[in-house]
Design a protein around this motif. Sequence first.
Motif, PDB file in Angstrom:
ATOM      1  N   VAL A 260       0.466  -1.540  -0.070  1.00 35.84           N
ATOM      2  CA  VAL A 260      -0.257  -0.401   0.334  1.00 35.84           C
ATOM      3  C   VAL A 260       0.690   1.576  -0.025  1.00 35.84           C
ATOM      4  O   VAL A 260       0.572   2.154  -1.017  1.00 35.84           O
ATOM      5  CB  VAL A 260      -0.444   0.211   1.018  1.00 35.84           C
ATOM      6  CG1 VAL A 260      -1.758   1.160   1.493  1.00 35.84           C
ATOM      7  CG2 VAL A 260      -1.895  -1.436   1.655  1.00 35.84           C
ATOM      8  N   GLY A 261       2.092   1.563   0.986  1.00 30.05           N
ATOM      9  CA  GLY A 261       2.418   2.418   1.098  1.00 30.05           C
ATOM     10  C   GLY A 261       3.879   2.759  -0.216  1.00 30.05           C
ATOM     11  O   GLY A 261       4.268   3.638  -0.681  1.00 30.05           O
ATOM     12  N   GLN A 266      -2.263   6.782  -0.773  1.00 31.10           N
ATOM     13  CA  GLN A 266      -2.604   5.274  -0.287  1.00 31.10           C
ATOM     14  C   GLN A 266      -4.119   5.066   0.467  1.00 31.10           C
ATOM     15  O   GLN A 266      -4.142   4.309   0.357  1.00 31.10           O
ATOM     16  CB  GLN A 266      -1.425   5.630   1.581  1.00 31.10           C
ATOM     17  CG  GLN A 266       0.069   6.062   0.876  1.00 31.10           C
ATOM     18  CD  GLN A 266       0.890   5.185   1.894  1.00 31.10           C
ATOM     19  OE1 GLN A 266       0.500   4.600   2.686  1.00 31.10           O
ATOM     20  NE2 GLN A 266       1.710   5.847   1.680  1.00 31.10           N
TER      21      GLN A 266
END
Length: 376
Positions: A260-261, A266
């Motif tokens: 996700v990062g 995000q």
Amino acid sequence: MKKTTTLRGTVVLAAIAAFTLFHWMTGAEAQSPDQQQPQAQTSAAPQEKTVDQTRKNIQALKGLPDSQLLPVMNMFAASLGVRCDFCHVRTGNEWAYDKDDKKAKQTARKMIEMTINLNKASFEGKPEVSCFTCHVGHEHPPTVAPLPRALPPREEARRPAEAWPTPQQIIDKYVAAVGGKEAAAKLKTRVIKGSYVNVQGNTLPMEMWFEAPSKLLITINGQQGVITQALNGDAGWVKMGERQREMDRGEIARLRSLAVGLGALQLREPYPRLTFGGKEKIGDREAFILRTITPDRRRVRLFFDTETGLLLRRYTLTDTPVGADPEQLDFEDYRDVDGIKVPFSIRVSYLMLQPSATYKLAEVKHNVAIEESKFK
Ligand code: HEC
Ligand code: HEC
């Protein structure tokens, strides 16, 4: 206390009800509610074994998913400011975790029961009270407020007169700061070279192949050879030398969080229900906080730089029956790559030391074709 509990309960229910409206983080939207990982529950889903099925001598933590045992043990150690051998028998490098010879382990069992009962009796079963609530990093919890007593500020003074931005304004500023919706949507893959700094401070060469939203392959050149970790949607594997194995749910969740990062943004539309959570300092930066809850019921706090609008930190709590297990990702050193702001340093912290590390990026290439077989 009571107020936040009720509020949180409402948010949880709202989050579950709004499930189909959610588009939250990697892969989560691809799961139906009954496929979700019940990380936050005492009883595990049938597919994951519980500690009483997998371990030898479990009495107090029955029903805990096996992937949560080590996070919980590290939470005990961190809460009391001790190492594993405070409670567990060790002879040289041989550990006998199942043995009950140490009094501290027996006391800890009583404490687990007490903590679970406290939460049941006073907090509707939510893990508001944890080992850390009382122990705050000490073997013996402090029992009396310290002297000399500092006079707290007046009630009025504690409430700032400042007008806060709305969650939508914070998100709009974030999306613009990263480079805008269109630029972000164009990002399909990232190939990264850099280094991996582990908690001992060793710096190792690292490469990453990321495909949005949830495919990630990382290789780290360790002293004992290459370690490869891969995430492919809901599955994950790890390979060290010739040995390869499937990841457990905890490992998959940690890798997914890193994935996700690595995405351009995000948060994706439609945005989850976000509430404003105040302002806090992170290092020398000021940050606005947004709160939300993921479909698998983790509590998330996002910290956005009040000036640049960029995301500085993502803090996630996974509930266990004896308290929440935290995860923190710190994003620093934002640089421009193809019109998108990319954090060139991602620090990942857990109470478990082994998966905690800093990923330092040196070279980032966008939209390079990656063969599907790479993640298999
Ligand atoms: C404050 C005490 C305490 C600390 C510190 C602690 N543990 Fe434990 N541990 C326990 C207790 C109590 C149990 C048994 C739980 C039960 O009966 O449900 C246990 C059980 C275990 C088990 C399962 C053993 C079996 O087969 O039954 C493992 C593995 C384990 N701990 C590992 C660790 C590791 C690794 C650490 C350090 C990161 C650690 N523990 C730190 C108290 C502790
Ligand atoms: C409500 C407060 C509270 C909570 C919650 C709590 N403890 Fe304690 N704990 C205490 C107190 C009070 C003592 C005993 C005081 C002392 O030893 O100075 C103690 C003692 C202990 C001891 C014995 C220490 C020693 O040196 O003999 C262990 C081990 C322990 N707690 C583990 C835990 C674990 C693990 C958890 C979470 C599952 C936990 N405690 C949760 C208050 C708490």
